[in-house]
Design a protein around this motif. Structure first.
Motif, PDB file in Angstrom:
ATOM      1  N   UNK A  64     157.040 -27.119 -43.811  1.00 50.78           N
ATOM      2  CA  UNK A  64     156.844 -28.483 -44.305  1.00 50.78           C
ATOM      3  C   UNK A  64     155.925 -29.303 -43.399  1.00 50.78           C
ATOM      4  N   UNK A  65     156.091 -29.144 -42.077  1.00 54.05           N
ATOM      5  CA  UNK A  65     155.263 -29.918 -41.156  1.00 54.05           C
ATOM      6  C   UNK A  65     153.793 -29.560 -41.319  1.00 54.05           C
ATOM      7  N   UNK A  66     153.532 -28.258 -41.379  1.00 55.70           N
ATOM      8  CA  UNK A  66     152.151 -27.816 -41.537  1.00 55.70           C
ATOM      9  C   UNK A  66     151.559 -28.403 -42.813  1.00 55.70           C
ATOM     10  N   UNK A  67     152.359 -28.340 -43.864  1.00 55.01           N
ATOM     11  CA  UNK A  67     151.879 -28.849 -45.141  1.00 55.01           C
ATOM     12  C   UNK A  67     151.542 -30.336 -45.051  1.00 55.01           C
ATOM     13  N   UNK A  68     152.417 -31.075 -44.363  1.00 55.35           N
ATOM     14  CA  UNK A  68     152.205 -32.516 -44.323  1.00 55.35           C
ATOM     15  C   UNK A  68     151.005 -32.897 -43.477  1.00 55.35           C
ATOM     16  N   UNK A  69     150.817 -32.155 -42.400  1.00 57.18           N
ATOM     17  CA  UNK A  69     149.651 -32.460 -41.575  1.00 57.18           C
ATOM     18  C   UNK A  69     148.367 -32.146 -42.355  1.00 57.18           C
ATOM     19  N   UNK A  70     148.414 -31.058 -43.079  1.00 54.47           N
ATOM     20  CA  UNK A  70     147.266 -30.709 -43.918  1.00 54.47           C
ATOM     21  C   UNK A  70     147.014 -31.793 -44.953  1.00 54.47           C
ATOM     22  N   UNK A  71     148.102 -32.269 -45.521  1.00 55.26           N
ATOM     23  CA  UNK A  71     147.980 -33.345 -46.496  1.00 55.26           C
ATOM     24  C   UNK A  71     147.317 -34.565 -45.892  1.00 55.26           C
ATOM     25  N   UNK A  72     147.766 -34.922 -44.687  1.00 49.94           N
ATOM     26  CA  UNK A  72     147.197 -36.101 -44.037  1.00 49.94           C
ATOM     27  C   UNK A  72     145.704 -35.921 -43.863  1.00 49.94           C
ATOM     28  N   UNK A  73     145.324 -34.709 -43.462  1.00 41.54           N
ATOM     29  CA  UNK A  73     143.919 -34.449 -43.258  1.00 41.54           C
ATOM     30  C   UNK A  73     143.137 -34.471 -44.562  1.00 41.54           C
ATOM     31  N   UNK A  74     143.723 -33.898 -45.584  1.00 37.52           N
ATOM     32  CA  UNK A  74     142.995 -33.762 -46.842  1.00 37.52           C
ATOM     33  C   UNK A  74     143.007 -35.042 -47.661  1.00 37.52           C
ATOM     34  N   UNK A  75     144.209 -35.594 -47.875  1.00 37.84           N
ATOM     35  CA  UNK A  75     144.323 -36.798 -48.715  1.00 37.84           C
ATOM     36  C   UNK A  75     144.126 -38.072 -47.916  1.00 37.84           C
ATOM     37  N   UNK A  76     144.669 -38.061 -46.704  1.00 39.76           N
ATOM     38  CA  UNK A  76     144.737 -39.317 -45.966  1.00 39.76           C
ATOM     39  C   UNK A  76     143.403 -39.736 -45.372  1.00 39.76           C
ATOM     40  N   UNK A  77     142.886 -38.901 -44.507  1.00 34.88           N
ATOM     41  CA  UNK A  77     141.660 -39.268 -43.783  1.00 34.88           C
ATOM     42  C   UNK A  77     140.458 -39.245 -44.737  1.00 34.88           C
ATOM     43  N   UNK A  78     139.651 -40.275 -44.630  1.00 30.94           N
ATOM     44  CA  UNK A  78     138.477 -40.372 -45.496  1.00 30.94           C
ATOM     45  C   UNK A  78     137.285 -39.666 -44.840  1.00 30.94           C
ATOM     46  N   UNK A  79     136.264 -39.547 -45.592  1.00 26.68           N
ATOM     47  CA  UNK A  79     135.029 -38.993 -45.026  1.00 26.68           C
ATOM     48  C   UNK A  79     134.452 -40.018 -44.051  1.00 26.68           C
ATOM     49  N   UNK A  80     133.658 -39.551 -43.091  1.00 23.66           N
ATOM     50  CA  UNK A  80     133.118 -40.493 -42.095  1.00 23.66           C
ATOM     51  C   UNK A  80     132.415 -41.684 -42.739  1.00 23.66           C
ATOM     52  N   UNK A  81     131.670 -41.415 -43.811  1.00 19.63           N
ATOM     53  CA  UNK A  81     130.941 -42.506 -44.464  1.00 19.63           C
ATOM     54  C   UNK A  81     131.911 -43.551 -45.009  1.00 19.63           C
ATOM     55  N   UNK A  82     132.964 -43.047 -45.678  1.00 17.63           N
ATOM     56  CA  UNK A  82     133.934 -43.962 -46.271  1.00 17.63           C
ATOM     57  C   UNK A  82     134.652 -44.753 -45.186  1.00 17.63           C
TER      58      UNK A  82
END
Lengths: 166, 778
Positions: free
Chosen positions: B181-199
């Motif tokens: 679960x932890x791995x999944x959530x960290x991945x989620x944060x990276x994928x969904x949470x963090x925006x692209x540098x431009x954004x």
């Protein structure tokens, strides 16, 4: 030979005589349910208990009488009469007894009417379960022994407990 | 003084102690058993090895305790050995509990001192053995930096992973379970949470996003926080997804707090990712995470602010093997509730403010102005023994205990009869036969040797449906109420008129009860009437034998709809009863629907419609010409002749009077009825996924009339095949034609109840036949 291995042989069930590989006779604990004598291979019996304090388990299947504490292990009590679809035992007759057996690393206490003697039985007297036996009993037995004037039905513990699981 | 001087960190603390305290401390050291204990100051630094292997390790420990080389101090032990040790200690703890329980009964016992010591030692031993199972959480995090690095390369984002509290230790078993679960959530944060540098730049943030992982101890739990400074949860996307998945209607969402809406991401199959990437968007994420965490008795909370990031907080128990539990009793049976999920205990009294109230039969409790849904443990477990029922009411009358339990973000109360102590229990799995009972998470043996079942708060929450969103009863519960009207009891007004047989009408039909002075009754063209609120109200005797002459007052049931009123004169009002109307005998008598057993007596159910049409034609505003309805249905068989299980009927009519009149009529004809006051409400129900076999709709309604409603329904996917019957006071051929065009399959004048029933049954049987044909053709 461990009990487990023996149970395994029985579980396969194709050759009931496989049980007797290492001897001419076998020991059985006799138990009595509704006047009928049953035998349980003695090596499968862990304990014989008199009436115990049993904790009811709500929402459990009806044949589960509850759980009890046997020297720090939790044992599931099965009401054998209920399981076989018989009338419940007359409350004011003798105290009920139970036989504790182990199956699949879990302990089960089979609540029965009475515990009889330990019998040493010759393999010559063993027969496969007769087809004419009550279907409810046929399903849980691995064979019968002819005794003087009566039949001893051998209770197949794994079979019996398996049917509870369904 | 050489004792504390062996490089012990205590020395620093000693600096701030007074001389007296220092002396006392030294005395304590002197008194401590055995010099070895003092010679091993490492005890706090390194985890004590399992007692079984202690002799080998302790030999070299004193020398290099400060050297910090971990490898020289650690040794590999098979996990099985540790597990076995743990089991033994668990048994020891149980035995200790048992002894202590016995001791409590004998206050003055010579055993008390040695037992106290045993207690102490066992507690230490338990703690020590637990420590052997402990692993730093960093072990589970080891792979995360790589995952984040891969992710940032793949998605072209700049992500910084900050891991704190890696040394926080937790049980190996727990660690294994939370790893994924932890791995999944960290991945989620990276994928969904963090925006692209431009954004990120556009949003005024630094180009590099940050994910912070933090683990720490808090009150016997481990808290793990995963936060990011990304874009947060997109509320609007979640909302549209909720609606798309039919999890809630737009109106309900409008009433929910952002936090409540965010909780929907924990639902199965929920993904808001616009496109499926290799890492996320498959919709199997958060619900699995939550299930896994709940499986180990933990909980997960979510806080998110759009634009500035999200924080997930996971709270998990230190260990699974021994938990502290609250022992409660219900119907003379004891149960354990894990302390982790118990919020508080409340005692409710029968009078005063702390009272259990009932809303539609569901008990609730006002806890600090928050409505707390309650569930009685005995009801839940179906353990209401007859004996308990005899004794309970008196006990109930005095006080009841409510165990307030938190599952996820929702709270609910469990009503129990008694609350005992808390006890440290060793969770044992239940036997296989009992494993499918989801209300129990295990069983255990108490100090007194009894076996008790451990309740699973998550299972209970699932059972009572109090999970996912913390739905407030009064806001979102209403729609359910409408739906649960299936087979609901009806309030009936019981009265007598004429003969001895009690009579009844649905209370909801009666507008008022009046006592009319018989002398005020006037007569005009054979019709009795009274002046009532500035109007003439016709009065009918319910039974011809009810005498309206002479002196005195008689009770009159007043029925009214819009501007019309009718009074039914009866002899005596008897009672109000709540019963299921179950007509057992049809009556040939006009004005009586049939007989039913109400309050144990055979009672005539009065057909109000009969009297209404008798009193004045104008009541139903019928235009007289009803070519369709009169010939349309008479030829068809009786209602319900197709012999099916209860058909579900949706009745939409803006007039409460007709709703109240038709609902009992339809339910008596064997339909289960849901009635709504507007087409808008009906559409709302449609959005929620309610299903009906047939819809009856009024034509003249405010906001959305019947024609518009029909059109909307026909466009709508869910109900587009449900036959609709129009109900109107306008039954002219033009109207009928228009109705048919709009998709109504039947058109019935309002007053014509028999035709309505016939039309219903005909429409349904036609539909059935059609479906049957289609089925046969395939």
């Amino acid at each position: 030979m461990s009990e487990q291995a023996q149970m395994h042989v029985q579980q396969n069930g194709h050759d009931p005589r496989g049980m007797t590989m290492h001897g001419q006779s076998r020991d059985f604990l006799t138990i009595i349910i509704a006047e009928q004598r049953f035998g349980i291979p003695i090596l499968q019996v862990q304990d014989v208990l008199s009436q115990q304090r049993v904790t009811r388990v709500p929402l459990a299947p009806p044949e589960v009488a509850g759980s009890l504490n046997l020297r720090g292990r939790i044992v599931t009590a099965i009401d054998v009469r209920r399981r076989l679809g018989m009338e419940p035992r007359n409350r004011d007759s003798t105290r009920e007894m139970s036989v504790v057996v182990e199956y699949d690393n879990e302990l089960y206490s089979l609540i029965i009417d009475k515990v009889g003697d330990v019998l040493t039985l010759q393999d010559d007297n063993f027969e496969n379960t007769p087809g004419a036996l009550d279907p409810a009993w046929r399903d849980i037995s691995s064979g019968v022994y002819r005794l003087d004037g009566e039949l001893l039905i051998i209770l197949d513990v794994p079979k019996f407990l398996n049917t509870v699981h369904v | 003084m050489e004792k504390p001087s062996s490089g012990d960190p205590d020395l620093k603390i000693g600096g701030v102690l007074s001389q007296d305290e220092l002396d006392a401390l030294e005395a304590a050291f002197q008194a401590a058993p055995g010099p070895e204990a003092i010679a091993e100051p490492v005890a706090e630094v390194a985890a004590p090895p399992p007692p079984a292997s202690a002799p080998e390790t302790s030999a070299q420990e004193p020398q290099d305790s400060q050297s910090g080389s971990v490898s020289s101090q650690s040794l590999r032990v098979n996990v099985d050995v540790l597990e076995n040790l743990m089991t033994l200690v668990s048994e020891l703890v149980l035995n200790r509990n048992q002894l202590l329980q016995i001791l409590r009964a004998h206050s003055e016992s010579e055993f008390s001192a040695p037992l106290q010591r045993l207690n102490q030692v066992v507690s230490d031993l338990q703690e020590g053995v637990m420590k052997t199972r402990m692993q730093p959480i960093g072990a589970a995090w080891a792979k995360l930096p790589r995952i984040i690095r891969d992710l940032s390369l793949e998605l072209g984002k700049k992500i910084d992973l900050d891991m704190r509290g890696q040394d926080t230790e937790l049980d190996r078993q727990v660690l294994d379970l939370i790893k994924d679960p932890l791995t999944h959530m960290v991945r989620n944060s990276g994928d969904h949470g963090i925006e692209t540098p431009a954004a990120r730049k556009a949003a005024g943030k630094s180009e590099t996003g940050k994910i912070v992982l933090n683990a720490f101890h808090e009150g016997g739990h481990i808290i793990i926080q995963i936060s990011d400074d990304g874009k947060g949860l997109p509320l609007e996307r979640i909302k549209s997804k909720i609606i798309e998945k039919n999890l809630a209607s737009a109106e309900e969402l409008a009433e929910m707090s952002p936090n409540q809406i965010q909780q929907f991401i924990f639902r199965a199959g929920f993904s808001t990712a616009e496109k499926v990437t290799s890492v996320s968007g498959r919709g199997v994420g958060m619900d699995v995470v939550r299930t896994n965490i709940e499986k180990i008795g933990g909980s997960i909370e979510l806080k998110s602010k759009e634009g500035s990031g999200s924080t997930f907080t996971i709270k998990i128990p230190l260990t699974l093997a021994i938990v502290s539990a609250l022992i409660v009793e219900s119907a003379k049976e004891r149960f354990a509730i894990p302390q982790l999920s118990v919020r508080e205990l409340v005692m409710a009294t029968s009078d005063g403010e702390n009272r259990i109230e009932h809303i539609k039969g569901t008990p609730v409790f006002r806890l600090r102005n928050h409505l707390l849904p309650l569930v009685s443990l005995s009801t839940l477990l179906k353990i209401d023994t007859p004996a308990a029922e005899n004794t309970l009411p008196s006990a109930l009358a005095k006080h009841q205990y409510i165990v307030v339990v938190q599952v996820g973000t929702s709270d609910f109360g469990i009503i129990v009869d008694r609350v005992y102590d808390t006890e440290e229990i060793v969770v044992k799995p239940v036997a296989k036969i009992l494993r499918n009972i989801e209300l129990f998470s295990g069983n255990t043996i108490l100090g007194d040797g009894t076996v008790i079942m451990i309740l699973d708060p998550n299972g209970i929450a699932r059972q009572i449906g109090e999970v996912d969103t913390d739905t407030k009863i009064d806001s979102a519960g209403r729609e359910e109420d409408v739906l649960s009207d299936y087979g609901k009891k009806t309030s009936l007004l019981l009265f007598s008129a004429g003969d001895k047989t009690p009579k009844a009408v649905p209370l909801s039909l009666v507008a008022r009860l009046e006592n009319v002075d018989l002398t005020t009754i006037e007569r005009s063209s054979g019709q009795m009437m009274v002046q009532y609120r500035g109007q003439l109200m016709p009065i009918l005797p319910l039974d011809p034998s009810v005498s309206a002459t002479g002196e005195g007052e008689k009770p009159v049931l007043v029925f009214s709809d819009k501007n019309n009123s009718l009074g039914l004169m009866v002899d005596e009002i008897i009672d109000i009863a709540e019963e299921h109307i179950h007509i057992q005998l049809d009556s040939g008598q006009s004005g009586v629907m049939g007989s039913a057993i109400i309050s144990g007596k055979a009672t005539d159910i009065i057909d109000v419609g009969y009297f209404l049409s008798k009193a004045h034609k104008g009541w139903f505003k019928d235009h007289g010409d009803e070519p369709f309805s009169s010939e349309g249905a008479k030829r068809n068989g009786a209602a319900g002749s197709n012999g099916h299980a209860k058909k579900r009927v949706l009745l939409v009519d803006d007039s409460p009077f007709f709703r109240n009149m038709l609902t009992p009529l339809l339910s008596m004809a064997g339909y289960s009825v849901v009635s709504l006051e507007s087409a808008l409400a009906a559409m709302k129900l449609c959005d929620k996924g309610a299903e009906f076999d047939i819809i009856i709709s009024d034509i003249e309604m405010p906001d959305m009339d019947g024609f518009q409603f029909a059109q909307k329904v026909r466009d709508n996917s869910l109900w587009k095949d449900v036959p609709m019957v129009a109900l109107s006071s306008h039954a002219t051929p033009q109207d009928v034609n228009r109705g048919m065009e709009m998709g109504f399959s039947g058109y019935v004048a309002k007053f014509d109840r028999e035709t309505l029933l016939n039309t219903l049954s005909k429409t349904l049987s036609d539909l059935h036949a059609k479906r049957h044909q289609e089925g046969g053709a395939q």
